[in-house]
Design a protein around this motif. Structure first.
Motif, PDB file in Angstrom:
ATOM      1  N   ILE A  84       1.946  37.110  26.187  1.00  0.00           N
ATOM      2  CA  ILE A  84       3.352  36.795  25.949  1.00  0.00           C
ATOM      3  C   ILE A  84       4.122  38.119  25.956  1.00  0.00           C
ATOM      4  O   ILE A  84       3.675  39.105  25.347  1.00  0.00           O
ATOM      5  N   ASN A 129      20.164  41.147  24.680  1.00  0.00           N
ATOM      6  CA  ASN A 129      19.453  39.930  24.284  1.00  0.00           C
ATOM      7  C   ASN A 129      17.952  40.103  24.487  1.00  0.00           C
ATOM      8  O   ASN A 129      17.501  41.069  25.105  1.00  0.00           O
ATOM      9  N   MET A 162      14.373  37.451  25.264  1.00  0.00           N
ATOM     10  CA  MET A 162      13.740  36.127  25.384  1.00  0.00           C
ATOM     11  C   MET A 162      12.221  36.294  25.414  1.00  0.00           C
ATOM     12  O   MET A 162      11.694  37.348  25.781  1.00  0.00           O
ATOM     13  N   THR A 163      11.544  35.245  24.991  1.00  0.00           N
ATOM     14  CA  THR A 163      10.080  35.204  24.997  1.00  0.00           C
ATOM     15  C   THR A 163       9.640  34.632  26.331  1.00  0.00           C
ATOM     16  O   THR A 163      10.251  33.687  26.844  1.00  0.00           O
ATOM     17  N   TYR A 201       9.288  33.770  35.783  1.00  0.00           N
ATOM     18  CA  TYR A 201      10.154  32.597  35.772  1.00  0.00           C
ATOM     19  C   TYR A 201      11.161  32.734  34.631  1.00  0.00           C
ATOM     20  O   TYR A 201      10.769  32.861  33.465  1.00  0.00           O
ATOM     21  N   TRP A 261      14.310  30.643  33.262  1.00  0.00           N
ATOM     22  CA  TRP A 261      15.053  29.385  33.374  1.00  0.00           C
ATOM     23  C   TRP A 261      16.556  29.650  33.424  1.00  0.00           C
ATOM     24  O   TRP A 261      17.066  30.462  32.632  1.00  0.00           O
ATOM     25  N   ASN A 317      18.790  29.681  30.220  1.00  0.00           N
ATOM     26  CA  ASN A 317      18.664  30.730  29.193  1.00  0.00           C
ATOM     27  C   ASN A 317      19.852  31.682  29.271  1.00  0.00           C
ATOM     28  O   ASN A 317      20.300  32.043  30.367  1.00  0.00           O
ATOM     29  N   HIS A 318      20.304  32.130  28.107  1.00  0.00           N
ATOM     30  CA  HIS A 318      21.363  33.142  28.065  1.00  0.00           C
ATOM     31  C   HIS A 318      20.893  34.410  28.788  1.00  0.00           C
ATOM     32  O   HIS A 318      21.672  35.083  29.478  1.00  0.00           O
ATOM     33  N   SER A 319      19.623  34.749  28.645  1.00  0.00           N
ATOM     34  CA  SER A 319      19.065  35.938  29.309  1.00  0.00           C
ATOM     35  C   SER A 319      19.283  35.884  30.815  1.00  0.00           C
ATOM     36  O   SER A 319      19.484  36.922  31.454  1.00  0.00           O
ATOM     37  N   ILE A 378      12.191  34.087  18.510  1.00  0.00           N
ATOM     38  CA  ILE A 378      13.047  34.528  19.628  1.00  0.00           C
ATOM     39  C   ILE A 378      13.082  33.468  20.726  1.00  0.00           C
ATOM     40  O   ILE A 378      14.121  33.212  21.338  1.00  0.00           O
ATOM     41  N   SER A 436      15.429  30.272  19.880  1.00  0.00           N
ATOM     42  CA  SER A 436      16.843  30.515  19.545  1.00  0.00           C
ATOM     43  C   SER A 436      17.482  31.092  20.795  1.00  0.00           C
ATOM     44  O   SER A 436      16.791  31.500  21.733  1.00  0.00           O
ATOM     45  N   GLY A 441      20.449  33.747  22.501  1.00  0.00           N
ATOM     46  CA  GLY A 441      21.377  34.867  22.369  1.00  0.00           C
ATOM     47  C   GLY A 441      22.821  34.458  22.603  1.00  0.00           C
ATOM     48  O   GLY A 441      23.730  35.258  22.356  1.00  0.00           O
ATOM     49  N   LYS A 467      19.913  38.686  18.661  1.00  0.00           N
ATOM     50  CA  LYS A 467      18.487  38.594  18.297  1.00  0.00           C
ATOM     51  C   LYS A 467      17.936  39.915  17.784  1.00  0.00           C
ATOM     52  O   LYS A 467      17.026  39.916  16.946  1.00  0.00           O
ATOM     53  N   TYR A 505      -0.055  32.336  25.349  1.00  0.00           N
ATOM     54  CA  TYR A 505       0.365  30.974  25.006  1.00  0.00           C
ATOM     55  C   TYR A 505      -0.421  29.929  25.793  1.00  0.00           C
ATOM     56  O   TYR A 505      -0.629  30.065  26.999  1.00  0.00           O
ATOM     57  N   PHE A 536      -1.631  29.381  20.455  1.00  0.00           N
ATOM     58  CA  PHE A 536      -1.813  30.691  21.087  1.00  0.00           C
ATOM     59  C   PHE A 536      -3.283  31.095  21.021  1.00  0.00           C
ATOM     60  O   PHE A 536      -4.023  30.650  20.139  1.00  0.00           O
TER      61      PHE A 536
END
Ligand SMILES: Cc1cc2nc3c(=O)[nH]c(=O)nc-3n(C[C@H](O)[C@H](O)[C@H](O)COP(=O)(O)O)c2cc1C
Length: 185
Positions: free
Chosen positions: A23, A35, A37-38, A55, A57, A60-62, A88, A91, A93, A98, A161, A167
């Protein structure tokens, strides 16, 4: 949380940290906003240049910060950051800062606007190499332009993951080096 003292690291060796599929935490910045993201869906795509595909998405804000800045940092966390990585990834950003919410340290990168995460033992600065499949498949291909890795731990306890909230944690290292053709190592 521990802040790592990271050193310059050869780009041709970054696969040692990314090929196992840990991860990662993707940091981004654009226009004064940053920001994290995971991310679990990624892979190495080349040694030299060091290419990395992932990838992201489009909801996502990222995605917005990364698309606009055409850059990001891929940070590799260890087990101590498991709960933070889950938080993270659950939730956005778009609603919170974050770095502030999760007590993480933004460290200035050398070549890209996105910050490194001080609490991750490895951070790879990336510039966008190819976004030809981004609109259709959310697939981004990055050229890693600068690598920072801490000298210790030697065998980082990364986490991986499996879906459904489960995990795997990296464990014992085993070698089969002598069974490899040199060009396959
Ligand atoms: C373990 C885990 C793995 C994830 N892997 C990915 C991934 O590979 N790609 C992706 O787009 N989102 C992935 N996500 C979801 C994003 O991290 C999540 O949507 C995040 O909240 C986006 O944040 P943002 O809106 O601030 O960009 C993952 C989440 C978790 C918890």
């Amino acid at each position: 949380m521990k802040l790592y003292d990271k050193r310059d690291y050869p780009l041709s060796e970054i696969r040692r940290h990314l090929e196992p599929g840990p991860i990662v935490l993707v940091s981004s910045a654009h226009d004064g906003r940053s920001n994290i993201m995971t991310m679990g869906w990624h892979m190495m795509l080349g040694f030299t240049p060091a290419l990395f595909g992932c990838y992201i998405w489009s909801h996502n804000h990222s995605h917005e910060l990364i698309t606009r800045s055409r850059a990001c940092v891929i940070n590799v966390p260890t087990f101590e950051l498991l709960d933070t990585a889950v938080a993270i990834g659950n939730s956005t950003g778009a609603e919170i800062d974050k770095f502030e919410t999760y007590g993480l340290t933004a460290v200035e990168a050398e070549k890209v606007p996105a910050p490194l995460i001080g609490e991750c033992y490895a951070s790879f600065e990336c510039e966008l190499e190819d976004d030809s499949l981004a609109a259709a498949q959310n697939l981004f291909i990055w050229r890693v332009v600068k690598a920072h890795v801490a000298a210790s731990p030697k065998n980082p306890r990364t986490f991986h993951y499996r879906g459904d909230g489960e995990f795997m944690v990296a464990g014992r290292a085993v070698s089969r080096r002598s069974a490899f053709k040199p060009e396959m190592l």
